[in-house]
Each structure stands twice: as structure tokens, then as C-alpha cells.
Design an enzyme around this catalytic site. Structure first.
Site, PDB file in Angstrom:
ATOM      1  N   ARG A  78       1.673   4.321  -6.365  1.00 54.45           N
ATOM      2  CA  ARG A  78       1.576   3.363  -7.071  1.00 54.45           C
ATOM      3  C   ARG A  78       0.840   3.901  -8.727  1.00 54.45           C
ATOM      4  O   ARG A  78       1.463   3.009 -10.226  1.00 54.45           O
ATOM      5  CB  ARG A  78       0.352   1.954  -7.215  1.00 54.45           C
ATOM      6  CG  ARG A  78       0.483   1.125  -5.915  1.00 54.45           C
ATOM      7  CD  ARG A  78      -0.814   0.116  -5.464  1.00 54.45           C
ATOM      8  NE  ARG A  78      -0.195  -0.399  -4.313  1.00 54.45           N
ATOM      9  CZ  ARG A  78      -1.148  -1.721  -4.624  1.00 54.45           C
ATOM     10  NH1 ARG A  78      -2.316  -2.384  -5.647  1.00 54.45           N
ATOM     11  NH2 ARG A  78      -0.990  -2.386  -3.344  1.00 54.45           N
ATOM     12  N   GLU A 135       8.000  -6.870  -6.101  1.00 58.04           N
ATOM     13  CA  GLU A 135       7.651  -7.483  -6.794  1.00 58.04           C
ATOM     14  C   GLU A 135       6.907  -6.768  -7.910  1.00 58.04           C
ATOM     15  O   GLU A 135       7.166  -4.964  -8.231  1.00 58.04           O
ATOM     16  CB  GLU A 135       6.072  -7.896  -6.111  1.00 58.04           C
ATOM     17  CG  GLU A 135       4.682  -8.937  -6.971  1.00 58.04           C
ATOM     18  CD  GLU A 135       3.607  -9.054  -6.099  1.00 58.04           C
ATOM     19  OE1 GLU A 135       3.483  -7.952  -5.364  1.00 58.04           O
ATOM     20  OE2 GLU A 135       2.330 -10.221  -5.707  1.00 58.04           O
TER      21      GLU A 135
HETATM   22  N1  5AD Z   1      -2.038  -4.212   4.422  1.00 53.27           N
HETATM   23  C1  5AD Z   1      -2.415  -5.083   3.340  1.00 53.27           C
HETATM   24  N2  5AD Z   1      -3.062  -6.310   3.092  1.00 53.27           N
HETATM   25  C2  5AD Z   1      -3.123  -5.388   1.442  1.00 53.27           C
HETATM   26  N3  5AD Z   1      -3.646  -5.597   0.496  1.00 53.27           N
HETATM   27  C3  5AD Z   1      -3.990  -4.621  -0.443  1.00 53.27           C
HETATM   28  N4  5AD Z   1      -3.738  -3.734   0.719  1.00 53.27           N
HETATM   29  C4  5AD Z   1      -2.817  -3.681   2.012  1.00 53.27           C
HETATM   30  C5  5AD Z   1      -2.626  -3.704   2.666  1.00 53.27           C
HETATM   31  N5  5AD Z   1      -2.160  -2.218   2.881  1.00 53.27           N
HETATM   32  C6  5AD Z   1      -4.400  -7.016   0.377  1.00 53.27           C
HETATM   33  C7  5AD Z   1      -5.646  -7.423   0.007  1.00 53.27           C
HETATM   34  C8  5AD Z   1      -5.792  -7.362  -1.456  1.00 53.27           C
HETATM   35  C9  5AD Z   1      -4.888  -7.736  -1.917  1.00 53.27           C
HETATM   36  C10 5AD Z   1      -4.823  -7.411  -3.293  1.00 53.27           C
HETATM   37  O1  5AD Z   1      -3.867  -7.156  -0.920  1.00 53.27           O
HETATM   38  O2  5AD Z   1      -5.624  -8.225   0.495  1.00 53.27           O
HETATM   39  O3  5AD Z   1      -6.577  -8.443  -1.789  1.00 53.27           O
END
Ligand code: 5AD
Length: 484
Positions: A100, A171
Site C-alpha cells: 500500500r 477499490e
Molecule cells: N484479512 C482480513 N481482514 C483484514 N482487514 C484488514 N486486513 C485484513 C486481512 N488481511 C480488515 C480489518 C480492518 C478492516 C479495515 O479490514 O477488519 O478493520
């Protein structure tokens, strides 16, 4: 440089493309003509716009998790699991934090160390490092569309690689993937980067490939008033459409009060159709289950998840982005992730044939959100002298666009939100948001009602209490009623 909301010509795009594809060795794998042929041969059920169109037509709400890990095989296994055991309708690939921030060397180290450790040491899937061919392995392992979800101010190379890799939805946006994520990148700069991404999607469209774009609705995820996220989503939609994007999903993060949330999704549909009427676009909506702090207790977390699912179903959002019972701790296990999906599916199925009864209260809430959003957008348009890109930059400078709790130094950070006595998110401080007196009076009255009920003054302490409330088992941060 001053960005303008004007479709880029091929010369400008092609010149930049060389530079973008040279940012990391996997950029060389991108062959646009070949990628178009790859998309032409993708099964119809792997194209996101098909799924979205079908859901929107039937008034169904699709369910989508978030998920991404460092190792390719493990990531594939995770996605298959979420499809089979969580019955996800559409899948994500969440990108890791190094990618990112365009720190591909560190992402590379993360992959190597994860291989050594035999488990993921990154918080997402480093798609740039894996490159086009390995992205296609992910796509070919599943039987539904896959979207790229991230949080990247400069996502040009990520878009090139993942779109050539067969992802059909991307996104983000120049505001929503900057202001909540970065401190030092100007709005102008990130809008410029995202015009490239939108133009790339536009060029795929011009070659007959249908792709979806989704501005990130929830922004900072905590107590963001609907008019703020609506204004930014609509601006990003307009900027995307100008570059040739034809399918846009606008997002909204759950605030927690049912009437306000349903009013928000309904007005997001109505306002976006109004503002984008001159473009030939398919508009859909994404509802995000609560994006703020979660309770640690899994049973309580399921309560939050289910309430989000209910609201998504009753608001008839096209898609709901699902949380997990591990939200308070970080990246969830695949089992916990599938549990969040199954809880959500149960509630959606039970509510899909029910409607919110149109009530005076719902209509009033919709009217308020529309008035607020129009007042903000009129000022943005005026500041930009008719140009939405210039307007957005100047509006952030002036605090006319202002996101609560954002790290960006290009965001005024002057507005303060707090819940009213029924949990709807209102303004405690307006900063420089250009509301008329009638709107301001409405917010003041709503917060005064709560203050009276709690026998305290309207104050900054309410804001703090509200930030922690859901994590502590409540919606409104009242002083005397924490259950956790
Ligand atoms: N796997 C699952 N959920 C994730 N999030 C961020 N990275 C991951 C990942 N690798 C989710 C978390 C966070 C939201 C912005 O995205 O829930 O709060």
C-alpha cells in the site's frame, strides 16, 4: 501541477505508463492486449459487474469478506475456504501495508520470511511482488469475481498488475485512499494518481472489458456523518466517470442508528444518480459493517456483525462487507472469517423479503442528509469554478471537506461528530462545513436532547465516550451504562 477533472489523452497516459511499469520488475509482465484477451475468456460468473447487476436487479444483498495473506498457496486456500465454508458471493484480495505504501522491497522480505516461518507475516497479499501470472493463479482457483481491496494513495502499478491479472473490481479513490491512510501526500497528488487508475479502467472499458470501481466509503470508519462520506464518494464517482469508468459502487460505513443508516444508503443511491446523470454508468452500493472499534468478546462481536447485516438487508445495499469475531485483535483466522460470513448470511436471508416501512422519521432523515450533501457539494463546485478535481483540492484547504479523525495533514480536522440520544451521528463542531443555519440548529437541538437525558453538558467528552462505546458494549457512550 493543478489537477483538472478532464479525461486524459492517450499520449499523457502512455508516457506515464512506461514509468509506472518500471517501478518494479513484475511491471514487465503487463501486456495490455494480452490482458484484454485474458478478460474476454474469463467465465461470466467471474465478472464483478455481472454479479452486481444481477443483485441490484433482484434487490439482493451480496456478502463479501476481507482477506489476504502473504503466501500464494495459503491465500488461494483462504479464498476457497471463504467461498465454501462462508458462502461468500464475491471474494476480495486484501493487500498488505508495505505494498500500500509502494515499499515492494520490504514486501519481498515479508514473503521470504513468511516462507521460512511457514505462515503469513504480512497483513495482506503482496500482489505487485507476485505479478500478473501469480495473480491469475488466484483468479483461476475460484469460481466467483475477485476484487482488490487496499488503502493505497498511489495504486497505479497495483492496478496495472491486478487488472492484467484478472481481478474485475478495484477499490479506492484519490481522496478515500489518501486522507484516512496517509499523512503527507497532498490531495492533488493522490487525485492525479487515481486519475491514472480510472483512465486505465476506462481503457479496458473501451476495449470491451467491463470492470468495477469502488470508492472507499467508510473513510476513517468512526463516527463519519453520512453527508461527509456521500460528498466524497460522489466526487470520486464523478472523477472516475470522467476518465471512462462505467461501473461504480459507492460505499457507506454503518453508523449504528437504523433509521440514519437506511436513510444514508437510500440517499446515496438517489444523490449519486442525480450527480452522475450525464455519465453512462451503472451505480451500486456497498454497506460496511461497523468499521470502528469492536468488542473483544466474540459473542458481542457477533451482535455487532448481525446488526450490520440487518441494516444492510433493510437498506437494500447491493453488497455488504463483513466483519469477523476477531476484529478487535487483527487479521482473523479463516474460520473466524467464515463465521462472520455465515452470521451475516443468516440475517440477510431472514430479512431479504422485508422492507423498512417508509416513515416520517425516515423521510426527515433522508431530507437532512440530502440537504447537507448538496450544500457541501455546491460549495466544492463553486470553489473549483465548475471543476470537481480543483474543487476537491480547494475544499480540503478550506475545510469545506473535512474527515473526522484523519491522519492527513491536508485535512482540516476541525469537525467533531457525536451521537444524539438515539445514536444517530450528528455534528458537535461544524468546522468550516458550509451548512445553513437550519441544519446547524437541527444538530444543536439533537445533541442538546442527549445532554439533557444524560444530565451533562454537550462536550468533547461525549465524542470520546462515543468512540469507545461499541467496543464496550453500547452504541451511545453514556457514562453509566457500560456492560463490558
Ligand atoms: N484479512 C482480513 N481482514 C483484514 N482487514 C484488514 N486486513 C485484513 C486481512 N488481511 C480488515 C480489518 C480492518 C478492516 C479495515 O479490514 O477488519 O478493520
Amino acid at each position: 501541477m493543478e489537477v483538472q477533472n478532464k479525461k486524459w489523452d492517450m499520449k499523457k497516459f502512455s508516457e506515464m505508463r512506461q514509468e509506472v511499469l518500471n517501478q518494479w520488475p513484475t511491471g514487465k509482465e503487463v501486456d495490455f492486449e494480452e490482458a484484454v484477451r485474458y478478460h474476454q475468456n474469463l467465465p461470466k460468473n467471474q465478472i464483478m459487474t455481472n454479479k452486481l447487476r444481477e443483485a441490484a436487479t433482484k434487490n439482493n444483498t451480496l456478502i463479501q469478506p476481507r482477506a489476504g495473506v502473504a503466501l500464494l498457496d495459503e491465500h488461494i486456500e483462504l479464498l476457497k475456504f471463504l467461498r465454501q465454508k462462508g458462502k461468500a458471493d464475491v471474494l476480495p484480495t486484501t493487500i498488505d501495508s508495505y505494498t500500500r505504501q509502494n515499499r515492494y522491497e520490504e514486501a519481498e522480505k515479508g514473503i521470504k520470511e513468511s516462507e521460512k516461518a511457514g505462515r503469513s507475516l504480512l497483513n495482506g497479499f503482496p500482489a505487485v511482488n507476485y505479478g500478473v501470472k501469480k495473480c491469475r493463479k488466484v483468479i483461476e482457483s475460484v469460481d466467483c469475481p475477485v476484487q482488490v481491496r487496499h488503502g493505497t494513495p498511489d495504486a497505479r502499478l497495483l492496478a496495472e498488475i491486478t487488472l492484467a491479472g484478472g481481478f474485475t473490481d478495484f477499490e479506492g479513490g484519490g481522496i478515500s485512499y489518501n486522507v484516512p491512510y496517509a499523512k503527507k501526500i497532498s490531495i492533488e497528488q493522490s487525485i492525479y494518481y487515481w486519475q491514472y487508475v480510472d483512465r486505465l479502467v476506462g481503457i479496458y472499458e473501451e476495449n470491451g472489458i467491463s470492470l468495477n470501481r469502488e470508492p472507499f466509503g467508510p473513510l476513517t470508519g468512526t463516527l463519519v456523518p453520512p453527508c461527509i462520506s456521500h460528498s466524497i464518494g460522489i466526487i470520486e464517482g464523478l472523477l472516475a466517470a470522467e476518465q471512462g469508468v462505467r461501473n461504480i459502487t459507492l460505499g457507506y460505513g454503518q453508523c449504528g442508528n437504523l433509521i440514519q443508516d437506511v436513510a444514508a444508503v437510500e440517499t446515496l443511491k438517489e444523490l449519486s444518480a442525480e450527480y452522475l446523470k450525464d455519465y453512462d454508468v451503472m451505480l451500486t452500493t456497498a454497506f460496511h459493517q461497523w468499521m470502528g472499534g469492536f468488542p473483544q468478546d466474540e459473542a458481542q462481536a457477533f451482535g455487532v456483525i448481525s446488526w450490520g447485516a440487518a441494516t444492510a438487508a433493510l437498506s437494500k445495499a447491493t453488497k455488504v462487507i463483513v466483519k469477523t469475531p476477531h476484529e478487535a485483535f487483527g487479521v482473523p483466522t479463516k474460520e473466524a472469517n467464515a463465521e462472520g460470513l455465515r452470521a451475516t448470511r443468516q440475517v440477510i436471508n431472514m430479512l431479504k423479503d422485508q422492507r423498512m416501512i417508509s416513515s416520517q422519521e425516515l423521510e426527515k432523515e433522508k431530507e437532512i442528509i440530502k440537504r447537507e450533501t448538496r450544500q457541501i457539494l455546491s460549495k466544492v463546485y463553486e470553489l473549483g469554478e465548475g471543476d470537481w478535481a480543483k474543487g476537491a483540492v480547494r475544499a480540503f484547504e478550506a475545510g469545506v471537506l473535512d474527515v473526522p479523525f484523519a491522519p492527513s495533514q491536508f485535512n482540516a480536522g476541525k469537525i467533531l461528530p457525536a451521537r444524539d440520544n438515539s445514536g444517530a451521528v450528528r455534528f458537535l463542531n461544524f468546522g468550516s462545513i458550509p451548512f445553513d443555519d437550519k441544519i446547524k440548529e437541527f444538530h444543536r437541538r439533537k445533541l442538546a436532547e442527549r445532554a439533557k437525558a444524560e444530565n451533562r453538558e454537550v462536550s468533547f467528552q461525549m465524542v470520546i465516550d462515543d468512540i469507545y462505546a461499541i467496543g464496550q458494549g453500547m452504541l451511545v457512550g453514556r457514562m453509566d451504562s457500560k456492560i463490558a
